[in-house]
Motif scaffolding. Sequence first.
Motif, PDB file in Angstrom:
ATOM      1  N   HIS A 272       0.632  12.300  11.918  1.00  0.00           N
ATOM      2  CA  HIS A 272      -0.762  12.453  12.335  1.00  0.00           C
ATOM      3  C   HIS A 272      -1.607  12.235  11.085  1.00  0.00           C
ATOM      4  CE1 HIS A 272      -4.375  14.578  13.762  1.00  0.00           C
ATOM      5  NE2 HIS A 272      -3.995  14.060  14.923  1.00  0.00           N
ATOM      6  N   PRO A 273      -2.836  11.744  11.221  1.00  0.00           N
ATOM      7  CA  PRO A 273      -3.653  11.542  10.022  1.00  0.00           C
ATOM      8  C   PRO A 273      -3.671  12.768   9.112  1.00  0.00           C
ATOM      9  CG  PRO A 273      -4.750  10.552  11.884  1.00  0.00           C
ATOM     10  CD  PRO A 273      -3.496  11.188  12.424  1.00  0.00           C
ATOM     11  N   SER A 274      -3.544  13.962   9.718  1.00  0.00           N
ATOM     12  CA  SER A 274      -3.548  15.174   8.882  1.00  0.00           C
ATOM     13  C   SER A 274      -2.319  15.226   7.970  1.00  0.00           C
ATOM     14  CB  SER A 274      -3.604  16.417   9.768  1.00  0.00           C
ATOM     15  OG  SER A 274      -2.404  16.520  10.503  1.00  0.00           O
ATOM     16  N   SER A 275      -1.253  14.453   8.336  1.00  0.00           N
ATOM     17  CA  SER A 275      -0.071  14.394   7.457  1.00  0.00           C
ATOM     18  C   SER A 275      -0.464  13.985   6.050  1.00  0.00           C
ATOM     19  CB  SER A 275       0.943  13.367   7.993  1.00  0.00           C
ATOM     20  OG  SER A 275       1.202  13.568   9.356  1.00  0.00           O
ATOM     21  N   MET A 276      -1.546  13.174   5.987  1.00  0.00           N
ATOM     22  CA  MET A 276      -1.943  12.642   4.689  1.00  0.00           C
ATOM     23  C   MET A 276      -2.604  13.688   3.801  1.00  0.00           C
ATOM     24  SD  MET A 276      -3.153   8.748   5.390  1.00  0.00           S
ATOM     25  CE  MET A 276      -3.661   8.886   7.080  1.00  0.00           C
ATOM     26  N   ARG A 277      -2.856  14.865   4.376  1.00  0.00           N
ATOM     27  CA  ARG A 277      -3.440  15.919   3.544  1.00  0.00           C
ATOM     28  C   ARG A 277      -2.385  16.906   3.059  1.00  0.00           C
ATOM     29  NH1 ARG A 277      -7.690  15.710   7.340  1.00  0.00           N
ATOM     30  NH2 ARG A 277      -7.050  17.678   8.283  1.00  0.00           N
ATOM     31  N   GLU A 278      -1.148  16.734   3.536  1.00  0.00           N
ATOM     32  CA  GLU A 278      -0.098  17.673   3.144  1.00  0.00           C
ATOM     33  C   GLU A 278       0.311  17.459   1.689  1.00  0.00           C
ATOM     34  OE1 GLU A 278       3.179  17.486   5.878  1.00  0.00           O
ATOM     35  OE2 GLU A 278       1.818  17.660   7.605  1.00  0.00           O
ATOM     36  N   ALA A 279       0.813  18.540   1.098  1.00  0.00           N
ATOM     37  CA  ALA A 279       1.234  18.480  -0.305  1.00  0.00           C
ATOM     38  C   ALA A 279       2.370  17.473  -0.484  1.00  0.00           C
ATOM     39  CB  ALA A 279       1.680  19.861  -0.773  1.00  0.00           C
ATOM     40  N   GLU A 280       3.299  17.428   0.504  1.00  0.00           N
ATOM     41  CA  GLU A 280       4.427  16.487   0.404  1.00  0.00           C
ATOM     42  C   GLU A 280       3.939  15.050   0.304  1.00  0.00           C
ATOM     43  OE1 GLU A 280       4.476  18.957   2.668  1.00  0.00           O
ATOM     44  OE2 GLU A 280       6.521  19.725   2.986  1.00  0.00           O
ATOM     45  N   PHE A 281       2.881  14.754   1.063  1.00  0.00           N
ATOM     46  CA  PHE A 281       2.347  13.387   1.053  1.00  0.00           C
ATOM     47  C   PHE A 281       1.890  13.017  -0.347  1.00  0.00           C
ATOM     48  CE2 PHE A 281      -0.959  10.177   1.579  1.00  0.00           C
ATOM     49  CZ  PHE A 281      -0.352   9.287   2.459  1.00  0.00           C
ATOM     50  N   HIS A 282       1.172  13.953  -0.981  1.00  0.00           N
ATOM     51  CA  HIS A 282       0.638  13.655  -2.309  1.00  0.00           C
ATOM     52  C   HIS A 282       1.734  13.540  -3.344  1.00  0.00           C
ATOM     53  CE1 HIS A 282      -3.439  13.683  -1.061  1.00  0.00           C
ATOM     54  NE2 HIS A 282      -3.280  14.850  -0.458  1.00  0.00           N
ATOM     55  N   SER A 283       2.740  14.448  -3.265  1.00  0.00           N
ATOM     56  CA  SER A 283       3.789  14.346  -4.275  1.00  0.00           C
ATOM     57  C   SER A 283       4.575  13.051  -4.073  1.00  0.00           C
ATOM     58  CB  SER A 283       4.714  15.576  -4.247  1.00  0.00           C
ATOM     59  OG  SER A 283       5.377  15.642  -3.008  1.00  0.00           O
TER      60      SER A 283
ATOM     61  N   SER B   3       0.829  -1.198   0.000  1.00  0.00           N
ATOM     62  CA  SER B   3       0.000   0.000   0.000  1.00  0.00           C
ATOM     63  C   SER B   3       0.870   1.258   0.000  1.00  0.00           C
ATOM     64  CB  SER B   3      -0.910   0.000   1.233  1.00  0.00           C
ATOM     65  OG  SER B   3      -1.322   1.310   1.538  1.00  0.00           O
ATOM     66  N   LEU B   4       0.701   2.083  -1.033  1.00  0.00           N
ATOM     67  CA  LEU B   4       1.503   3.299  -1.156  1.00  0.00           C
ATOM     68  C   LEU B   4       1.266   4.237   0.020  1.00  0.00           C
ATOM     69  CD1 LEU B   4       0.902   4.143  -4.914  1.00  0.00           C
ATOM     70  CD2 LEU B   4       2.699   2.766  -3.882  1.00  0.00           C
ATOM     71  N   SER B   5      -0.022   4.448   0.358  1.00  0.00           N
ATOM     72  CA  SER B   5      -0.311   5.438   1.398  1.00  0.00           C
ATOM     73  C   SER B   5       0.189   4.947   2.763  1.00  0.00           C
ATOM     74  CB  SER B   5      -1.801   5.755   1.435  1.00  0.00           C
ATOM     75  OG  SER B   5      -2.556   4.576   1.382  1.00  0.00           O
ATOM     76  N   GLU B   6       0.090   3.648   2.987  1.00  0.00           N
ATOM     77  CA  GLU B   6       0.577   3.102   4.245  1.00  0.00           C
ATOM     78  C   GLU B   6       2.087   3.328   4.354  1.00  0.00           C
ATOM     79  OE1 GLU B   6      -0.493  -0.921   6.683  1.00  0.00           O
ATOM     80  OE2 GLU B   6       0.319  -1.189   4.695  1.00  0.00           O
ATOM     81  N   ALA B   7       2.800   3.013   3.276  1.00  0.00           N
ATOM     82  CA  ALA B   7       4.251   3.203   3.282  1.00  0.00           C
ATOM     83  C   ALA B   7       4.596   4.676   3.511  1.00  0.00           C
ATOM     84  CB  ALA B   7       4.849   2.710   1.972  1.00  0.00           C
ATOM     85  N   ALA B   8       3.891   5.549   2.805  1.00  0.00           N
ATOM     86  CA  ALA B   8       4.199   6.977   2.901  1.00  0.00           C
ATOM     87  C   ALA B   8       3.885   7.518   4.297  1.00  0.00           C
ATOM     88  CB  ALA B   8       3.406   7.741   1.850  1.00  0.00           C
ATOM     89  N   TYR B   9       2.792   7.032   4.876  1.00  0.00           N
ATOM     90  CA  TYR B   9       2.334   7.535   6.172  1.00  0.00           C
ATOM     91  C   TYR B   9       3.265   7.098   7.309  1.00  0.00           C
ATOM     92  CZ  TYR B   9      -0.928   8.258  10.110  1.00  0.00           C
ATOM     93  OH  TYR B   9      -1.506   8.631  11.271  1.00  0.00           O
ATOM     94  N   LEU B  10       3.775   5.870   7.225  1.00  0.00           N
ATOM     95  CA  LEU B  10       4.495   5.300   8.363  1.00  0.00           C
ATOM     96  C   LEU B  10       6.015   5.445   8.300  1.00  0.00           C
ATOM     97  CD1 LEU B  10       2.506   1.930   8.741  1.00  0.00           C
ATOM     98  CD2 LEU B  10       2.148   4.054  10.005  1.00  0.00           C
ATOM     99  N   SER B  11       6.576   5.533   7.085  1.00  0.00           N
ATOM    100  CA  SER B  11       8.023   5.280   6.960  1.00  0.00           C
ATOM    101  C   SER B  11       8.901   6.509   7.105  1.00  0.00           C
ATOM    102  CB  SER B  11       8.324   4.671   5.591  1.00  0.00           C
ATOM    103  OG  SER B  11       7.375   3.709   5.271  1.00  0.00           O
ATOM    104  N   ASP B  12      10.170   6.244   7.441  1.00  0.00           N
ATOM    105  CA  ASP B  12      11.222   7.245   7.285  1.00  0.00           C
ATOM    106  C   ASP B  12      11.790   7.168   5.878  1.00  0.00           C
ATOM    107  OD1 ASP B  12      11.303   8.249   9.987  1.00  0.00           O
ATOM    108  OD2 ASP B  12      12.083   6.278  10.538  1.00  0.00           O
TER     109      ASP B  12
END
Lengths: 269, 269
Positions: B243-254, B209-218
Amino acid sequence: MTETMTSAMAALTPRPRRSALTRKVNALRWGTVLVLIALWEAICDGPLRNNDFLAPPSRVLTIGVAAIAQPANLLALWQMTSRFLEAFAIVAIVGSVLGLVLGRVHRQIFHGARDVVTVLYALPMVPFYPLFVLWLGLGMRSEVAFGVIHGIIPLVLITMTASAGVETNLIASGRAMGAGRGQRVGLIVLPAVLPEMIGGLKIAASLSLLGVLLGELMISVDGVGTFILAQINNHQAAPLDAMILIVCLGVVVINALLSLIERRASRWR
Amino acid sequence: MSAAAAPAAGSPPLRDAVEPVISVTDVSLSYGPVLAAHDLTFDVRPGEFVSLIGPSGCGKSTALRAIGGLLAPQSGAVIVNGSPVTGPRPSEISFVFQDLALYPWRSARRNVEIALQFAGVSSRERRTRAMDALAAVGLGDVGDRFPSQLSGGMQQRVAIARALVSDAKILLLDEPFAALDEQTRLKLGGQLLTLLEEHGKTVVFVTHSLSEAAYLSDRIVVMGPRPATIKDTITVPLARPRHPSSMREAEFHSLTDQLTGLLYDDANE
Ligand SMILES: Nc1ncnc2c1ncn2[C@@H]1O[C@H](COP(=O)(O)OP(=O)(O)O)[C@@H](O)[C@H]1O
Ligand SMILES: [Mg+2]
């Protein structure tokens, strides 16, 4: 998180009560037994009056049981029972260990051994009994050996098949947690196959008894088999039937005991 | 070798100065004639959360098994805490399997205990530590249930408790939340992250899962189709704690766009 937990708890259904259905099933079961006994009595008092092999239940329970209560005949019963117990103990220990070894040591060994054991299971053992008597002599030892050979083959087959089928990841995770070879067998493989193994022991118990009884019936000087042959030769239906009933009762009791253990061992399924 | 020395060019110089806990160098892995992974090189620093991501069947689990000492590399070296891995190291590494590998005949508590049992911990200490570990993952009150009586998410947490109960500082997690829906997965992932930070664990996490990897990893190691090769190693630009809000940041999407691009290349080939 609490949501997932409560829904999972709700999914756990409570143990069902003894329903009307169970009561009906029980009534039907015991009713059938009573009807069959009544039928047996009626046939033996009517069309089959005074035959040589089937006495009515009333005579089996009086004359038959009294005959078996005589010391010489109780001894015969004990001889068969002790032979069976010895054979079954050997089967349980050797058969379980052999099954685990053949199932777990190596895949190639398992596949080769499975073919051999399957063929052995299909072979009728009765023609080999005279060989047992030649090797081990007349009496106890060859009868026990014949009981062992009957019981051990299905137990080995069932145990080896079950233990070869234990999920590899269950064992790999044990290795990752530092389990040694002995711990992997004792704490992972053995509990995983225990329900199957007890099922195998049930089959092994009745077949071991069959083996001992066959031995006593074919070539022997004592035991239940010899007693049965003597009753047949002397046209004594009541003691003959009483002895057969007692043997059947013994099998039912052993089976019930093992079923109890089986249910306990497979609570998690 | 040069890739190992400078795995992420963009990371601060101080991080590169720290000795890696895990270093995988030119590792190739195969199952018999089947090559599952080719020339893998990456390392993991103390306290870091590194995800392996790639299409299913590419060899992620295989790579994890090599780090866990369950599969010997065909070539190259896996070094953990300064010495080459030649077998499982339960005191340093704990492992959560893709299919969890819970023992179905053991209650949740006894599933956690078994990790300590293999390590020779006394039964009293086992019990209290297992209860603590279960409480830490929010399962304090279901210790007596069998895995079959727990929901998928609860089973997953039992497996995590079993991995956390030992003092091993390295945790290998193979798609621990794969069976869950996206929301539950991210929620449990977030809780896991907090728990792991408290315990100061170093984590290698496999996911598709891309979002899982992005949300959790260094850092994220992106793998290509089988035999797995490393396509890229990406440093996650998001701040900690997440924080779940991290997933709304622009960096998360890029970041997820970048990952999609890397993985999507393969699908076209
Ligand atoms: N025990 C095994 N024996 C043979 N091939 C295997 C075994 N385990 C995995 N493989 C093969 O190795 C490849 C990688 O598998 P795996 O590491 O489980 O992939 P992933 O975890 O990325 O989905 C797959 O093609 C799979 O079929
Ligand atoms: Mg996998």
